[in-house]
Design a protein around this motif. Structure first.
Motif, mmCIF file in Angstrom:
data_model
loop_
_atom_site.group_PDB
_atom_site.id
_atom_site.type_symbol
_atom_site.label_atom_id
_atom_site.label_comp_id
_atom_site.label_asym_id
_atom_site.label_seq_id
_atom_site.Cartn_x
_atom_site.Cartn_y
_atom_site.Cartn_z
ATOM 1 N N THR A 108 23.515 -28.384 -8.011
ATOM 2 C CA THR A 108 24.329 -27.502 -6.775
ATOM 3 C C THR A 108 23.819 -28.007 -5.175
ATOM 4 O OG1 THR A 108 24.364 -25.698 -8.122
ATOM 5 C CG2 THR A 108 24.518 -25.087 -6.036
ATOM 6 N N GLN A 111 25.076 -30.599 -3.210
ATOM 7 C CA GLN A 111 26.498 -31.009 -3.059
ATOM 8 C C GLN A 111 26.954 -29.617 -0.792
ATOM 9 O OE1 GLN A 111 28.936 -31.730 -4.482
ATOM 10 N NE2 GLN A 111 27.688 -32.604 -5.631
ATOM 11 N N PRO A 112 27.505 -30.525 -0.078
ATOM 12 C CA PRO A 112 27.149 -29.724 1.547
ATOM 13 C C PRO A 112 28.233 -28.581 0.915
ATOM 14 C CG PRO A 112 28.251 -32.342 1.175
ATOM 15 C CD PRO A 112 27.970 -32.067 -0.457
ATOM 16 N N GLY A 113 29.108 -27.975 -0.069
ATOM 17 C CA GLY A 113 29.755 -26.683 -0.145
ATOM 18 C C GLY A 113 29.401 -26.032 0.036
ATOM 19 N N THR A 114 27.805 -25.853 -0.628
ATOM 20 C CA THR A 114 26.519 -25.118 -1.136
ATOM 21 C C THR A 114 26.400 -24.089 0.093
ATOM 22 O OG1 THR A 114 25.889 -26.675 -3.172
ATOM 23 C CG2 THR A 114 24.855 -24.559 -2.431
ATOM 24 N N TYR A 115 26.216 -25.166 1.476
ATOM 25 C CA TYR A 115 25.785 -24.902 2.733
ATOM 26 C C TYR A 115 26.685 -24.401 3.504
ATOM 27 C CZ TYR A 115 22.033 -26.954 0.329
ATOM 28 O OH TYR A 115 21.412 -27.656 -0.818
ATOM 29 N N ARG A 116 27.239 -22.576 4.022
ATOM 30 C CA ARG A 116 27.873 -22.084 4.344
ATOM 31 C C ARG A 116 27.243 -22.151 6.253
ATOM 32 N NH1 ARG A 116 28.747 -15.169 5.539
ATOM 33 N NH2 ARG A 116 29.875 -15.465 6.863
ATOM 34 N N TRP A 118 25.345 -24.781 9.202
ATOM 35 C CA TRP A 118 25.487 -25.391 9.699
ATOM 36 C C TRP A 118 25.189 -26.650 11.180
ATOM 37 C CZ3 TRP A 118 26.127 -30.320 6.408
ATOM 38 C CH2 TRP A 118 25.817 -30.138 4.997
#
Length: 128
Positions: A108, A111-116, A118
């Motif tokens: 987890t 995965q870039p999608g884990t982070y809101r 940037w």
């Protein structure tokens, strides 16, 4: 609104060390996980390292393990990525990210999608 601002990138020689920083503002992120990703020209975004701010637990990509260290400076709300023995293949734009992670599944964190949230990224170029 959270803002992440990276700094410290630049042009270095192979074998050199470099530390990039990510300054967070807008809210306290001590309950978040912070991560560094990188993206080289023509390649997909790649996970580099992550750290859980509350526990200090760290996670590293196999490609950089032993050469990089992720750390935080709570008082400065800043996350660092110390990179040693840099290689040409480390050339990329390095971006930091923040997100809430509630699982112990290591995949987890990668995965870039884990982070809101940037940052815009900082360029690291390693010459030989």
């Amino acid at each position: 609104q959270v803002q992440l601002v990276e700094s410290g990138g630049g042009l270095v020689q192979a074998g050199d060390s470099l530390r990039v920083s990510c300054a967070a503002s807008g809210r306290t992120l001590t309950s978040h996980t912070m991560a560094w990703f990188r993206q080289a020209p023509g390649k997909a975004r790649e996970f580099v390292a992550a750290i859980r701010w509350s526990t200090g637990s760290t996670y590293y990509a196999d490609s950089v393990k032993g050469r990089v260290t992720i750390s935080t400076a709570n008082a400065k709300n800043t996350v660092y990525l110390q990179m040693n023995n840099l290689e040409r293949e480390d050339t990329a734009v390095y971006s930091c990210a923040a997100g809430l992670v509630f699982t112990g599944d290591v995949s987890t964190y990668k995965q870039p999608g884990t982070y809101r949230y940037w940052g815009q990224g900082t360029q690291v170029t390693v010459s030989t």
